[in-house]
Design a protein around this motif. Sequence first.
Motif, PDB file in Angstrom:
ATOM      1  N   THR A  53       0.889  -1.411  -0.220  1.00  9.43           N
ATOM      2  CA  THR A  53       0.468  -0.141   0.208  1.00  9.43           C
ATOM      3  C   THR A  53       1.116   0.908   0.150  1.00  9.43           C
ATOM      4  OG1 THR A  53      -1.731  -1.386   1.346  1.00  9.43           O
ATOM      5  CG2 THR A  53      -1.517   1.062   1.869  1.00  9.43           C
ATOM      6  N   GLU A  55       2.011   4.839   0.436  1.00 12.54           N
ATOM      7  CA  GLU A  55       1.584   6.581   1.694  1.00 12.54           C
ATOM      8  C   GLU A  55       0.921   5.848   2.541  1.00 12.54           C
ATOM      9  OE1 GLU A  55      -0.858   8.722  -0.507  1.00 12.54           O
ATOM     10  OE2 GLU A  55      -0.136   9.497  -1.586  1.00 12.54           O
ATOM     11  N   ARG A  56       1.529   4.443   2.248  1.00 14.95           N
ATOM     12  CA  ARG A  56       1.586   3.505   4.466  1.00 14.95           C
ATOM     13  C   ARG A  56       2.719   4.059   5.452  1.00 14.95           C
ATOM     14  NH1 ARG A  56       4.547  -1.630   4.159  1.00 14.95           N
ATOM     15  NH2 ARG A  56       5.810  -1.704   2.598  1.00 14.95           N
ATOM     16  N   ARG A 106      -2.003  -1.815  -4.018  1.00 13.38           N
ATOM     17  CA  ARG A 106      -3.082  -0.946  -3.592  1.00 13.38           C
ATOM     18  C   ARG A 106      -2.189   0.545  -3.760  1.00 13.38           C
ATOM     19  NH1 ARG A 106      -6.621  -2.038   1.632  1.00 13.38           N
ATOM     20  NH2 ARG A 106      -4.859  -1.345   3.093  1.00 13.38           N
ATOM     21  N   ALA A 107      -2.980   2.001  -4.185  1.00 19.66           N
ATOM     22  CA  ALA A 107      -1.731   2.887  -3.940  1.00 19.66           C
ATOM     23  C   ALA A 107      -2.933   4.032  -2.909  1.00 19.66           C
ATOM     24  CB  ALA A 107      -2.712   4.390  -5.122  1.00 19.66           C
ATOM     25  N   LYS A 108      -4.211   3.588  -2.947  1.00 21.27           N
ATOM     26  CA  LYS A 108      -4.984   4.015  -1.289  1.00 21.27           C
ATOM     27  C   LYS A 108      -5.385   2.746  -0.548  1.00 21.27           C
ATOM     28  CE  LYS A 108      -4.545   8.337  -3.393  1.00 21.27           C
ATOM     29  NZ  LYS A 108      -3.448   9.514  -2.439  1.00 21.27           N
ATOM     30  N   ARG A 109      -5.647   3.196   0.637  1.00 20.09           N
ATOM     31  CA  ARG A 109      -5.733   2.068   1.831  1.00 20.09           C
ATOM     32  C   ARG A 109      -7.323   1.775   1.428  1.00 20.09           C
ATOM     33  NH1 ARG A 109      -2.033   1.099   5.524  1.00 20.09           N
ATOM     34  NH2 ARG A 109      -4.296   0.499   6.337  1.00 20.09           N
ATOM     35  N   ASP A 110      -8.461   2.925   0.265  1.00 20.85           N
ATOM     36  CA  ASP A 110      -9.366   2.735   0.746  1.00 20.85           C
ATOM     37  C   ASP A 110      -9.688   1.898  -0.982  1.00 20.85           C
ATOM     38  OD1 ASP A 110      -9.322   5.048  -0.695  1.00 20.85           O
ATOM     39  OD2 ASP A 110     -10.539   5.565  -0.854  1.00 20.85           O
ATOM     40  N   LEU A 111      -8.817   1.908  -1.595  1.00 22.34           N
ATOM     41  CA  LEU A 111      -8.861   0.192  -2.402  1.00 22.34           C
ATOM     42  C   LEU A 111      -8.585  -1.021  -2.486  1.00 22.34           C
ATOM     43  CD1 LEU A 111      -7.931   3.154  -5.495  1.00 22.34           C
ATOM     44  CD2 LEU A 111      -9.637   2.820  -4.624  1.00 22.34           C
ATOM     45  N   LYS A 152      -5.628   4.930  -9.191  1.00 23.06           N
ATOM     46  CA  LYS A 152      -5.597   6.536  -8.223  1.00 23.06           C
ATOM     47  C   LYS A 152      -3.738   6.117  -7.877  1.00 23.06           C
ATOM     48  CE  LYS A 152      -9.030   6.847  -6.272  1.00 23.06           C
ATOM     49  NZ  LYS A 152     -10.397   7.044  -4.555  1.00 23.06           N
TER      50      LYS A 152
END
Length: 331
Positions: A53, A55-56, A106-111, A152
């Motif tokens: 992930t 930007e973690r 995944r680039a974002k945690r909500d994906l 994203k």
Amino acid sequence: MTRSLIQNQTYSRKEVHSIFSPHTIFTPQSGTWGLQGIIKVPNRVKDYVFFVTFERRQGSFQFKENISESGVLTWQSQPSQTLQESRIMDFINHDHTRNNIYLFLRAKRDLDYTYLGKLAYLSHDKEKEKPVFFKWQIIDFVYTPKLLEDMKLQLAVSEISMDKEELPLKETKKPNIIDEVRINSHKQFNGKIFDFAENEKKNTAIGASGEELVLSFEREFLLTNNKKELAEKVMHVSKVIGDGTGFDILSFDLNGNKKFIEVKTTKGGIGTPFYITANELEFAKLNLNHYYVYRVYNYQKKNGLFYKLSSMDLLEMKREAINYKMYPNKI
């Protein structure tokens, strides 16, 4: 029903679990498959699944990771891991021809995670640990604007790009060390990206495009030097005759001597290894003064760079046996 593993498709952790470990229990947000980022595949020696992930954060530590346009993944281990840990040693010594590391990102945690393909080791920073810094090549890396939009995901700009004003194919010096991919120094890790795009050996479209670039380059070279009669004799042998001749392009030097040119094309960088067949190697030995490999690299949109290798260069290079021919009727 278990889903098949398909590149650039999205998967939940539960779906990935059902592919690689269907006979164990999946617990959301807990346990190995529900929570961890690095998972060893059961019953398979040194095979791993990476859940990444971007930007973690972990506590106060901010991970800095990205993917380049050429499919090079800059990745960091867990902040507690050292260079001596068994898993880190597995990654440092990873051989993609024998073992597999599957990348779900995944680039974002909500994906959900997107399966981008298998990884090949490029380099690691020998002077840093906790975490350990790696570069990996995503094998068969392919993307579309829609995929990036859906994920994203913003790709890092490749370090080497072609100037639109330059010729489609530009010659450079050959690398001092052909097998650059295995250089692991601190300086090299931070200063240069090595691509391991060996998938082009299977990509006939890229291979054919590289050959066309070389064909045009050779003809233009002869025409520029007032050798029109020789330029007209330059032949795309692999297209006219087919594979198996030991070379792709028949060209000539300015004195009219034949040049047998084998073209190897990659999207990767100058240090990318390439494949040579037994037939090509034997032809090189038989034509020591007339055989050349034109290594086209940083290929993109019918542009590229290339360097030349002579027969002697080729014979002196490090080689590694990958496949074996087996005889069922012989022991």
